[in-house]
Scaffold this motif. Structure first.
Motif, short mmCIF file in Angstrom:
data_model
loop_
_atom_site.label_atom_id
_atom_site.label_comp_id
_atom_site.label_asym_id
_atom_site.label_seq_id
_atom_site.Cartn_x
_atom_site.Cartn_y
_atom_site.Cartn_z
N HIS A 122 -33.00 11.46 0.70
CA HIS A 122 -33.19 10.01 0.54
C HIS A 122 -33.68 9.41 1.86
O HIS A 122 -34.61 8.60 1.89
CB HIS A 122 -31.87 9.37 0.09
CG HIS A 122 -31.94 7.90 -0.09
ND1 HIS A 122 -32.59 7.31 -1.14
CD2 HIS A 122 -31.45 6.88 0.66
CE1 HIS A 122 -32.49 6.01 -1.05
NE2 HIS A 122 -31.80 5.72 0.04
N THR A 123 -33.07 9.83 2.98
CA THR A 123 -33.43 9.32 4.30
C THR A 123 -34.84 9.76 4.70
O THR A 123 -35.56 9.01 5.38
CB THR A 123 -32.41 9.80 5.35
OG1 THR A 123 -31.11 9.40 4.94
CG2 THR A 123 -32.70 9.21 6.71
N LEU A 164 -41.12 4.65 -4.10
CA LEU A 164 -39.92 5.49 -4.09
C LEU A 164 -38.69 4.59 -4.14
O LEU A 164 -38.09 4.26 -3.12
CB LEU A 164 -39.90 6.37 -2.82
CG LEU A 164 -41.14 7.24 -2.60
CD1 LEU A 164 -41.05 7.96 -1.27
CD2 LEU A 164 -41.31 8.22 -3.73
N PRO A 165 -38.29 4.20 -5.34
CA PRO A 165 -37.18 3.23 -5.48
C PRO A 165 -35.85 3.79 -4.99
O PRO A 165 -35.60 4.98 -5.02
CB PRO A 165 -37.15 2.93 -6.98
CG PRO A 165 -37.88 4.04 -7.63
CD PRO A 165 -38.83 4.61 -6.62
N TRP A 224 -36.90 8.66 -9.38
CA TRP A 224 -37.02 9.26 -8.04
C TRP A 224 -35.67 9.73 -7.52
O TRP A 224 -35.55 10.84 -6.98
CB TRP A 224 -37.67 8.26 -7.08
CG TRP A 224 -37.73 8.77 -5.67
CD1 TRP A 224 -37.06 8.28 -4.60
CD2 TRP A 224 -38.49 9.87 -5.19
NE1 TRP A 224 -37.33 9.00 -3.49
CE2 TRP A 224 -38.23 9.99 -3.81
CE3 TRP A 224 -39.38 10.77 -5.77
CZ2 TRP A 224 -38.80 10.98 -3.01
CZ3 TRP A 224 -39.96 11.74 -4.99
CH2 TRP A 224 -39.67 11.85 -3.62
N GLN A 225 -34.66 8.89 -7.67
CA GLN A 225 -33.33 9.26 -7.17
C GLN A 225 -32.73 10.41 -7.98
O GLN A 225 -32.06 11.28 -7.44
CB GLN A 225 -32.39 8.04 -7.18
CG GLN A 225 -32.76 6.97 -6.18
CD GLN A 225 -32.75 7.49 -4.74
OE1 GLN A 225 -31.89 8.27 -4.36
NE2 GLN A 225 -33.74 7.07 -3.95
N LEU A 259 -34.39 13.50 -6.66
CA LEU A 259 -33.77 13.89 -5.38
C LEU A 259 -32.41 14.55 -5.61
O LEU A 259 -32.06 15.52 -4.92
CB LEU A 259 -33.61 12.67 -4.47
CG LEU A 259 -34.87 12.06 -3.87
CD1 LEU A 259 -34.50 10.90 -2.94
CD2 LEU A 259 -35.70 13.08 -3.14
N GLU A 260 -31.66 14.04 -6.58
CA GLU A 260 -30.34 14.62 -6.90
C GLU A 260 -30.50 16.06 -7.38
O GLU A 260 -29.74 16.95 -6.99
CB GLU A 260 -29.67 13.76 -7.97
CG GLU A 260 -28.28 14.21 -8.36
CD GLU A 260 -27.25 13.95 -7.28
OE1 GLU A 260 -26.25 14.70 -7.25
OE2 GLU A 260 -27.43 13.04 -6.47
N ALA A 261 -31.49 16.31 -8.22
CA ALA A 261 -31.72 17.67 -8.72
C ALA A 261 -32.14 18.59 -7.57
O ALA A 261 -31.66 19.73 -7.47
CB ALA A 261 -32.78 17.65 -9.80
#
Length: 199
Positions: A13-14, A22-23, A30-31, A34-36
């Motif tokens: 995320h950072t 990229l919400p 998107w998030q 990133l989690e996957a």
């Protein structure tokens, strides 16, 4: 210590550039992506942590076959299935043994295999020998006897596998290993359930 999934999600995320493409909302596509990806990184990180244990043959499981290949195991004296602990012990023994031809060396080797032995050496009869000593020819100076209990039992270890036997017994492995490692010029004899006086 391995990073968690949340740690990797925070890092990813950072690293993402700011902007509307990229919400930052937790439920956004998107998030979730990133989690996957964070989960994949976490699995790789955790697996890398286990490689530290695999680098030590005393704790290896997945890489134990590689350790055995490097050390030319299983030993030709092993018949049947071996426990996980016996396989690990075999690798450690090959990597740490320096060899020898002394009583302590062979007693230690037998102890590592799970056998409690005594070793008897012989002397050739000479003019100055005690009259109570047996008369032995010159070839007896190269003979030695390994004395062991008639049955040696190896019991289930606490960290053994669930499909391993509770106990196993027999002396075939002792004879095979000692005969293979005995000095080439010597003759090794085996006696079971006897004391040093042959009783």
């Amino acid at each position: 210590m391995a990073l968690t999934r949340d740690d990797y999600h925070g890092i990813l995320h950072t690293l993402g550039p700011p902007g509307q493409a990229l919400p930052r909302e937790p439920e956004s596509f998107w998030q979730r992506l990133l989690e996957a990806r964070a989960g994949a990184f976490q699995r790789v990180d955790a697996r890398a942590d286990t490689l530290i244990e695999e680098a030590d043959p005393r704790t290896a499981s997945d890489l134990l076959p590689d350790w055995e290949r490097v050390t030319a195991l299983p030993d030709p004296c092993v018949t049947g299935e071996q426990t996980l602990n016996a396989r690990r012990d075999g690798v450690v023994r090959v990597l740490t043994t320096t060899g020898g031809a002394s009583r302590p060396y062979f007693k230690g080797l037998a102890a590592d295999l799970g056998y409690d032995i005594e070793i008897e050496d012989y002397l050739a009869h000479t003019v100055g020998s005690d009259v109570s000593e047996p008369i032995r020819g010159i070839d007896w100076r190269w003979a030695w006897t390994v004395r062991a209990p008639s049955d040696t039992v190896e019991y289930f270890a606490v960290n053994s596998g669930v499909n391993e036997p509770l106990a196993s017994w027999g002396n075939e492995r002792l004879e095979c290993v000692i005969s293979r490692l005995a000095p080439a010029h010597s003759l090794v004899l085996f006696a079971y359930g006897e004391d040093e006086n042959g009783g």
